[in-house]
Design an enzyme around this catalytic site. Structure first.
Site, PDB file in Angstrom:
ATOM      1  N   SER A 161      -1.927  -0.119  14.029  1.00 13.62           N
ATOM      2  CA  SER A 161      -1.587   0.538  12.769  1.00 13.62           C
ATOM      3  C   SER A 161      -0.341   1.402  12.942  1.00 13.62           C
ATOM      4  O   SER A 161      -0.286   2.264  13.821  1.00 13.62           O
ATOM      5  CB  SER A 161      -2.750   1.402  12.285  1.00 13.62           C
ATOM      6  OG  SER A 161      -2.327   2.312  11.293  1.00 13.62           O
ATOM      7  N   ARG A 162       0.653   1.184  12.099  1.00 16.69           N
ATOM      8  CA  ARG A 162       1.882   1.975  12.180  1.00 16.69           C
ATOM      9  C   ARG A 162       1.621   3.443  11.849  1.00 16.69           C
ATOM     10  O   ARG A 162       2.215   4.343  12.458  1.00 16.69           O
ATOM     11  CB  ARG A 162       2.936   1.400  11.241  1.00 16.69           C
ATOM     12  CG  ARG A 162       3.443   0.027  11.669  1.00 16.69           C
ATOM     13  CD  ARG A 162       4.575  -0.455  10.790  1.00 16.69           C
ATOM     14  NE  ARG A 162       4.130  -0.779   9.450  1.00 16.69           N
ATOM     15  CZ  ARG A 162       3.742  -1.987   9.066  1.00 16.69           C
ATOM     16  NH1 ARG A 162       3.726  -2.980   9.920  1.00 16.69           N
ATOM     17  NH2 ARG A 162       3.368  -2.222   7.825  1.00 16.69           N
ATOM     18  N   ASN A 163       0.742   3.695  10.881  1.00 15.48           N
ATOM     19  CA  ASN A 163       0.442   5.082  10.523  1.00 15.48           C
ATOM     20  C   ASN A 163      -0.290   5.799  11.662  1.00 15.48           C
ATOM     21  O   ASN A 163      -0.009   6.965  11.952  1.00 15.48           O
ATOM     22  CB  ASN A 163      -0.388   5.104   9.241  1.00 15.48           C
ATOM     23  CG  ASN A 163       0.403   4.598   8.051  1.00 15.48           C
ATOM     24  OD1 ASN A 163       1.262   5.298   7.523  1.00 15.48           O
ATOM     25  ND2 ASN A 163       0.137   3.369   7.634  1.00 15.48           N
TER      26      ASN A 163
ATOM     27  N   LYS B 113       0.848  -1.188   0.000  1.00 20.89           N
ATOM     28  CA  LYS B 113       0.000   0.000   0.000  1.00 20.89           C
ATOM     29  C   LYS B 113       0.885   1.239   0.000  1.00 20.89           C
ATOM     30  O   LYS B 113       1.481   1.593   1.013  1.00 20.89           O
ATOM     31  CB  LYS B 113      -0.917  -0.005   1.221  1.00 20.89           C
ATOM     32  CG  LYS B 113      -1.863  -1.207   1.262  1.00 20.89           C
ATOM     33  CD  LYS B 113      -2.678  -1.252   2.539  1.00 20.89           C
ATOM     34  CE  LYS B 113      -3.607  -2.463   2.554  1.00 20.89           C
ATOM     35  NZ  LYS B 113      -4.424  -2.554   3.782  1.00 20.89           N
TER      36      LYS B 113
ATOM     37  N   GLU C 142       3.746   3.681   5.558  1.00 19.66           N
ATOM     38  CA  GLU C 142       3.703   4.130   4.169  1.00 19.66           C
ATOM     39  C   GLU C 142       3.018   5.485   4.005  1.00 19.66           C
ATOM     40  O   GLU C 142       3.245   6.193   3.030  1.00 19.66           O
ATOM     41  CB  GLU C 142       2.979   3.090   3.305  1.00 19.66           C
ATOM     42  CG  GLU C 142       3.693   1.746   3.191  1.00 19.66           C
ATOM     43  CD  GLU C 142       4.925   1.787   2.299  1.00 19.66           C
ATOM     44  OE1 GLU C 142       5.294   2.881   1.829  1.00 19.66           O
ATOM     45  OE2 GLU C 142       5.520   0.715   2.071  1.00 19.66           O
TER      46      GLU C 142
ATOM     47  N   ASP D 289     -10.979  -0.436   5.409  1.00 19.06           N
ATOM     48  CA  ASP D 289      -9.579  -0.274   5.803  1.00 19.06           C
ATOM     49  C   ASP D 289      -9.380   1.018   6.581  1.00 19.06           C
ATOM     50  O   ASP D 289      -8.574   1.097   7.515  1.00 19.06           O
ATOM     51  CB  ASP D 289      -8.701  -0.291   4.552  1.00 19.06           C
ATOM     52  CG  ASP D 289      -7.270  -0.696   4.846  1.00 19.06           C
ATOM     53  OD1 ASP D 289      -6.948  -0.937   6.025  1.00 19.06           O
ATOM     54  OD2 ASP D 289      -6.472  -0.806   3.895  1.00 19.06           O
TER      55      ASP D 289
ATOM     56  N   LYS E 269      -5.849   5.847   2.643  1.00 15.50           N
ATOM     57  CA  LYS E 269      -6.323   5.872   4.033  1.00 15.50           C
ATOM     58  C   LYS E 269      -5.175   5.989   5.033  1.00 15.50           C
ATOM     59  O   LYS E 269      -5.391   6.392   6.186  1.00 15.50           O
ATOM     60  CB  LYS E 269      -7.189   4.647   4.324  1.00 15.50           C
ATOM     61  CG  LYS E 269      -6.530   3.302   4.074  1.00 15.50           C
ATOM     62  CD  LYS E 269      -5.630   2.824   5.205  1.00 15.50           C
ATOM     63  CE  LYS E 269      -4.856   1.604   4.792  1.00 15.50           C
ATOM     64  NZ  LYS E 269      -3.887   1.154   5.817  1.00 15.50           N
TER      65      LYS E 269
ATOM     66  N   GLY F  63      -7.462  -4.566   2.041  1.00 11.43           N
ATOM     67  CA  GLY F  63      -8.641  -4.570   2.902  1.00 11.43           C
ATOM     68  C   GLY F  63      -8.272  -4.229   4.327  1.00 11.43           C
ATOM     69  O   GLY F  63      -7.117  -3.918   4.635  1.00 11.43           O
TER      70      GLY F  63
END
Length: 339
Positions: free
Chosen positions: A259-261, A113, A286, A249, A196, A141
């Site tokens: 979630s890393r983000n 992604k 990312e 997602d 996202k 997803g």
């Protein structure tokens, strides 16, 4: 489970390496026609997908730059090649794969992604350029790899311009642990999973500042509007963004510390610098790179993306989390939709 450190090259059946919850009759049928699957990337997501495929009885080989297996050996006789490497490595690895013999029937699957910072291409566009005569499938997803590893149920989407290729991948990975849907809009599915990540950073900031549920709901909703806006510019279908790879997602990554983000935003709100956060982060966020690319495109195309713009300014240390919030709240009032 397949161990990326020991770099096991092949798993012959589900029982040899991984025993998930009781398999369904459908997954049992799949094992009667096992595929040879090469997984490129031994990170958390690549290994989760490798284990799912192995549990379905497929022959799985895993490759990573740190592993003992060569790329050529892992690719040998592969019917499905699934790329789960970080965005920065996609162009290089796809070029390497081109130098090895690959069957004309081989299907390429991308589970990355992100956007290439130079070409601004998506991962599937890079793979399709490298292998123009092959089916390329996007897998995306609400799939937090840690939850997949724990055997928790999930759903995902596989999309391709070649319907039969998507169906093959759907059968390969479907089980009682993962429900796989097909979709004819690979660009929309891919962009949903990519765009996202920027909103997930903003969501982490929102929670880090303890702004409450009302603010979070507004942020995620307006973030989805930005995703649709730029997705439409690139030719994606609006409906795709309201499905699993878009809204689904978005909800998963905007509400989970896994979630890393999200963690990037949350820790920025706590006063850490981006350099400090990325140095201690396990894996790649990312959304940091994606945000920069999106701002460039939005400025060139004159597209309004206020949340993305403020996230970018925050990542560049041009504003504090609180200042970014104030700028969003004090924007000119307007209708919710332009009819």
């Amino acid at each position: 489970m397949i161990n990326p450190k020991s770099q096991i090259s092949e798993v012959l059946s589900a029982g040899t390496q991984h025993t998930p919850r009781e398999t369904t009759e459908a997954s049992t049928d799949l094992s009667k026609n096992p595929k040879s699957i090469a997984i490129l990337g031994a990170g958390a997501w690549g290994m989760a997908l490798a284990n799912l495929a192995a549990a379905n009885g497929h022959r799985v080989r895993v490759w990573s730059r740190q592993g003992s297996q060569t790329l050529e050996a892992v690719l040998q006789n592969a019917q499905i090649v699934l790329s789960a490497i970080s965005m920065k490595g996609v162009s290089d690895v796809s070029s390497q794969v081109q130098s090895f013999p690959v069957s004309p029937e081989t299907i390429f699957v991308t589970a990355t992604k992100g956007l290439d910072p130079e070409s601004r291409c998506t991962p599937s566009q890079i793979w399709q350029t490298a292998f123009p005569d092959h089916g390329v499938v996007v897998l995306s997803g609400p799939n937090l790899s840690k939850e997949i590893e724990l055997g928790l149920p999930a759903a995902t989407v596989v999309a391709s311009n070649v319907p039969t290729a998507a169906q093959v991948v759907q059968l390969a990975f479907s089980s009682n642990l993962l429900r796989v849907y097909t979709n004819p809009d690979p660009l929309g599915v891919e962009l949903g999973g990519t765009l996202k990540n920027v909103i997930a950073i903003a969501s982490g900031v929102c929670d880090g500042l303890q702004l409450g549920t009302n603010a979070k709901a507004a942020l995620v909703t307006r973030g989805l509007t930005e995703m649709v806006r730029i997705g439409n510019l690139w030719g994606a279908n609006t409906e795709t963004f309201y499905g699993l790879s878009g809204l689904g997602d978005l909800l998963a990554t905007c509400n989970s510390p896994l979630s890393r983000n999200y963690q990037v935003g949350y820790q920025l709100a706590g006063g850490q610098t981006l350099t400090e956060i990325l140095a201690n982060l396990q894996g790649t966020a990312e959304g940091v790179n994606t945000c920069r690319v999106l701002v460039q495109i939005a400025q060139q195309q004159n597209i309004a993306m206020p949340i993305t713009e403020q996230v970018y300014r925050l990542l560049q240390n041009e504003v504090s989390p609180r200042q970014a919030l104030d700028e969003l709240m004090l924007r000119n009032i307007k209708p919710e939709y332009n009819y």
